[in-house]
Design an enzyme around this catalytic site. Sequence first.
Site, mmCIF file in Angstrom:
data_model
loop_
_atom_site.group_PDB
_atom_site.id
_atom_site.type_symbol
_atom_site.label_atom_id
_atom_site.label_comp_id
_atom_site.label_asym_id
_atom_site.label_seq_id
_atom_site.Cartn_x
_atom_site.Cartn_y
_atom_site.Cartn_z
ATOM 1 N N VAL A 15 5.876 8.968 0.127
ATOM 2 C CA VAL A 15 4.518 8.990 0.689
ATOM 3 C C VAL A 15 3.606 9.914 -0.121
ATOM 4 O O VAL A 15 2.472 9.539 -0.475
ATOM 5 C CB VAL A 15 4.552 9.419 2.179
ATOM 6 C CG1 VAL A 15 3.153 9.394 2.769
ATOM 7 C CG2 VAL A 15 5.477 8.496 2.984
ATOM 8 N N LYS A 106 6.705 11.347 12.021
ATOM 9 C CA LYS A 106 6.887 10.877 13.415
ATOM 10 C C LYS A 106 7.895 11.732 14.165
ATOM 11 O O LYS A 106 7.787 11.901 15.381
ATOM 12 C CB LYS A 106 7.328 9.412 13.434
ATOM 13 C CG LYS A 106 8.679 9.195 12.782
ATOM 14 C CD LYS A 106 8.709 7.992 11.896
ATOM 15 C CE LYS A 106 9.860 8.107 10.933
ATOM 16 N NZ LYS A 106 9.899 7.085 9.923
ATOM 17 N N GLY A 135 3.285 2.875 9.646
ATOM 18 C CA GLY A 135 2.814 3.073 8.267
ATOM 19 C C GLY A 135 1.352 2.769 7.999
ATOM 20 O O GLY A 135 0.483 3.589 8.265
ATOM 21 N N GLU A 191 15.754 4.801 7.017
ATOM 22 C CA GLU A 191 15.752 6.263 6.954
ATOM 23 C C GLU A 191 16.950 6.714 6.117
ATOM 24 O O GLU A 191 17.913 5.947 5.933
ATOM 25 C CB GLU A 191 15.909 6.837 8.362
ATOM 26 C CG GLU A 191 14.779 6.487 9.314
ATOM 27 C CD GLU A 191 13.440 7.059 8.879
ATOM 28 O OE1 GLU A 191 13.321 8.285 8.795
ATOM 29 O OE2 GLU A 191 12.518 6.267 8.612
ATOM 30 N N ASP A 202 14.381 5.975 15.812
ATOM 31 C CA ASP A 202 13.118 5.970 15.055
ATOM 32 C C ASP A 202 12.020 5.260 15.863
ATOM 33 O O ASP A 202 10.906 5.775 16.018
ATOM 34 C CB ASP A 202 13.348 5.271 13.704
ATOM 35 C CG ASP A 202 12.076 5.152 12.890
ATOM 36 O OD1 ASP A 202 11.666 6.158 12.293
ATOM 37 O OD2 ASP A 202 11.474 4.055 12.870
ATOM 38 N N LYS A 206 8.470 6.662 17.789
ATOM 39 C CA LYS A 206 7.138 6.069 17.606
ATOM 40 C C LYS A 206 6.547 5.646 18.954
ATOM 41 O O LYS A 206 5.350 5.788 19.194
ATOM 42 C CB LYS A 206 7.233 4.878 16.649
ATOM 43 C CG LYS A 206 7.554 5.318 15.217
ATOM 44 C CD LYS A 206 7.983 4.154 14.348
ATOM 45 C CE LYS A 206 8.276 4.595 12.920
ATOM 46 N NZ LYS A 206 8.988 3.573 12.135
ATOM 47 N N GLY A 303 6.545 2.191 3.349
ATOM 48 C CA GLY A 303 6.284 2.014 1.920
ATOM 49 C C GLY A 303 5.253 3.019 1.439
ATOM 50 O O GLY A 303 4.438 3.522 2.214
HETATM 51 P P1 NAP Z 1 10.820 11.631 0.687
HETATM 52 O O1 NAP Z 1 10.638 10.506 -0.256
HETATM 53 O O2 NAP Z 1 12.195 12.102 0.978
HETATM 54 O O3 NAP Z 1 9.956 12.858 0.121
HETATM 55 C C1 NAP Z 1 10.007 14.150 0.659
HETATM 56 C C2 NAP Z 1 9.275 15.097 -0.273
HETATM 57 O O4 NAP Z 1 9.204 16.373 0.317
HETATM 58 C C3 NAP Z 1 9.969 15.284 -1.616
HETATM 59 O O5 NAP Z 1 9.010 15.423 -2.634
HETATM 60 C C4 NAP Z 1 10.746 16.601 -1.446
HETATM 61 O O6 NAP Z 1 10.854 17.343 -2.639
HETATM 62 C C5 NAP Z 1 9.816 17.350 -0.511
HETATM 63 N N1 NAP Z 1 10.565 18.255 0.365
HETATM 64 C C6 NAP Z 1 11.366 17.927 1.395
HETATM 65 N N2 NAP Z 1 11.855 19.029 1.989
HETATM 66 C C7 NAP Z 1 11.356 20.075 1.287
HETATM 67 C C8 NAP Z 1 11.501 21.482 1.385
HETATM 68 N N3 NAP Z 1 12.275 22.024 2.320
HETATM 69 N N4 NAP Z 1 10.830 22.258 0.519
HETATM 70 C C9 NAP Z 1 10.065 21.709 -0.444
HETATM 71 N N5 NAP Z 1 9.876 20.382 -0.597
HETATM 72 C C10 NAP Z 1 10.521 19.584 0.267
HETATM 73 O O7 NAP Z 1 10.139 11.325 2.092
HETATM 74 P P2 NAP Z 1 9.006 10.225 2.404
HETATM 75 O O8 NAP Z 1 9.638 8.891 2.542
HETATM 76 O O9 NAP Z 1 7.878 10.401 1.459
HETATM 77 O O10 NAP Z 1 8.577 10.644 3.891
HETATM 78 C C11 NAP Z 1 7.731 11.750 4.118
HETATM 79 C C12 NAP Z 1 7.293 11.746 5.589
HETATM 80 O O11 NAP Z 1 6.544 10.563 5.861
HETATM 81 C C13 NAP Z 1 8.448 11.742 6.593
HETATM 82 O O12 NAP Z 1 8.081 12.514 7.715
HETATM 83 C C14 NAP Z 1 8.581 10.275 6.984
HETATM 84 O O13 NAP Z 1 9.127 10.092 8.274
HETATM 85 C C15 NAP Z 1 7.131 9.858 6.958
HETATM 86 N N6 NAP Z 1 6.920 8.421 6.762
HETATM 87 C C16 NAP Z 1 7.515 7.792 5.708
HETATM 88 C C17 NAP Z 1 7.315 6.444 5.515
HETATM 89 C C18 NAP Z 1 7.902 5.726 4.339
HETATM 90 O O14 NAP Z 1 7.694 4.520 4.199
HETATM 91 N N7 NAP Z 1 8.625 6.392 3.461
HETATM 92 C C19 NAP Z 1 6.498 5.719 6.401
HETATM 93 C C20 NAP Z 1 5.895 6.393 7.466
HETATM 94 C C21 NAP Z 1 6.115 7.755 7.637
HETATM 95 P P3 NAP Z 1 11.646 16.807 -3.939
HETATM 96 O O15 NAP Z 1 10.787 15.719 -4.496
HETATM 97 O O16 NAP Z 1 11.711 17.987 -4.824
HETATM 98 O O17 NAP Z 1 12.962 16.315 -3.446
HETATM 99 N N1 HSE Z 2 12.716 3.613 8.653
HETATM 100 C C1 HSE Z 2 11.399 3.335 9.099
HETATM 101 C C2 HSE Z 2 11.308 1.837 9.400
HETATM 102 C C3 HSE Z 2 10.399 3.734 8.037
HETATM 103 O O1 HSE Z 2 12.246 1.086 9.045
HETATM 104 O O2 HSE Z 2 10.333 1.412 10.027
HETATM 105 C C4 HSE Z 2 8.961 3.794 8.523
HETATM 106 O O3 HSE Z 2 8.768 4.692 9.578
#
Ligand code: NAP
Ligand code: HSE
Length: 430
Positions: A15, A106, A135, A191, A202, A206, A303
């Site tokens: 993200v 979330k 999202g 996840e 999850d 939500k 995404g």
């Molecule tokens: P991700 O790809 O795992 O990225 C997490 C980022 O945070 C990475 O850059 C990581 O650093 C950094 N990080 C994590 N813990 C840390 C710590 N303790 N200290 C410093 N940096 C830290 O996660 P994501 O998928 O982007 O998701 C981020 C948030 O958005 C979550 O709350 C998730 O539930 C929410 N979300 C995600 C999606 C989706 O489609 N992915 C959709 C809706 C909501 P490094 O890069 O150095 O590892």
């Molecule tokens: N794991 C979650 C999903 C990502 O499948 O909807 C977005 O919150």
Amino acid sequence: MNNEISIGLLGLGTVGSGVARILNQHQQDLHHKLGVQVSIKKVLIKDEHKERLSILDRNVFTTDVYEILNDPSIDIIVEVMGGIEEAKQSIESALLAGKQVVTANKDVMAEHGHELLKLADRERCDLFYEASVAGGIPIIRTLEDGLASDRISSLMGIVNGTTNFILTKMKQENMSYEKALAQATEFGYAEADPSSDVDGLDAARKMVILSSLAFSTEVHLEDVLVRGMKEIQDGDLELANSFGYTMKMVGTSKKDEEGIEVSVEPIFLANSHLLASVNNEFNAVYIYGDTVGETMLYGPGAGSLPTATSVVSDIIAACRNLLLEVNGKRVHAAQHKRVIKPANCCYAKYFHRLLVKDEVGMLTKLTSIYSKHNASLQSVMQHPIKNEGMAEVILLTHQISRQQHLDVIENLEGIASIISHYRIEGEESA
Ligand code: NAP
Ligand code: HSE
């Protein structure tokens, strides 16, 4: 802050990278909309050795969150690091330092959203969380603004892309559960621990966020009835189909004078229902408002860029408030007391699939249990299993309470094994 608004980005994963890309690519549009420059001043990362986006200068990176939270020139903290405790602490510290906060988290909003929103109100700061549910779909803003004039009486959502993807692949391509889950993981929908997708946690989180907002009350995670995908047995998808339904993992919240009911579970959804055609990783939220009637929002639920679109829209909202000096003016306090409906007040139709001995009088025994609990039956079908002396019996009920459904299931156990049971929503089309 006059000509520039500075962002502290906590996290540069899926993200966070999307947020950096959109802020970079849409700079001119943002300047046109806001009249100021919006730029990322610092970025929190964990692993200093990872390769990073070339659009960001290397000297913006830090592994010390306080370098960002204590920087007085940073106006908005964007929390996209995930997890619960550290993320919550960072949001609290940011609000206490008078910064505006945008989060996509979330988990934090479902577990601690009520207290964080109270803190934001007290500190007169914004706390926006559009990306935390579905999202790229602007569902939070729709509930807060677009439908602010209405009273919402029910809300149903396909809010987990992973489980919707798995069910679609199983139904349309006859793919195995394991292969579909592996693909959902490979495509980045699941996840890190996919059990929270398939077990319904999850989606439950939500639904806590959506229900609290839709009904202006404090819904907690323990209020949500959760059943996961492991309830689904071989042959159930085909059976759903043969009765004119589609099996979907659906979050449901309903409100009436007796209180609210919230659930996440696999259900038999009538093929004619708007949500039944939402396939693959897509999400949709169907809302019924007393005055608007039916509405449905549909789009990508996860995404990098879709989710970042919601995050950046929240950043724009926080910037507008900063420029007008009106941050933290939204009313978050719940209007209504939290009243969760007991199981004897929650009504639905049910599908029951049983395995019994194929012997004289069995159907009478079964149906007498339903009548003992006043559970009215719509239809009963029996399918003998060749050469095994056993039969499968399918029973569809009329509207009964969840308590009646549970009582019937419990009392059937002496004479039948319960293969599966589901709530039914909507009128069957076949
Ligand atoms: P991700 O790809 O795992 O990225 C997490 C980022 O945070 C990475 O850059 C990581 O650093 C950094 N990080 C994590 N813990 C840390 C710590 N303790 N200290 C410093 N940096 C830290 O996660 P994501 O998928 O982007 O998701 C981020 C948030 O958005 C979550 O709350 C998730 O539930 C929410 N979300 C995600 C999606 C989706 O489609 N992915 C959709 C809706 C909501 P490094 O890069 O150095 O590892
Ligand atoms: N794991 C979650 C999903 C990502 O499948 O909807 C977005 O919150």
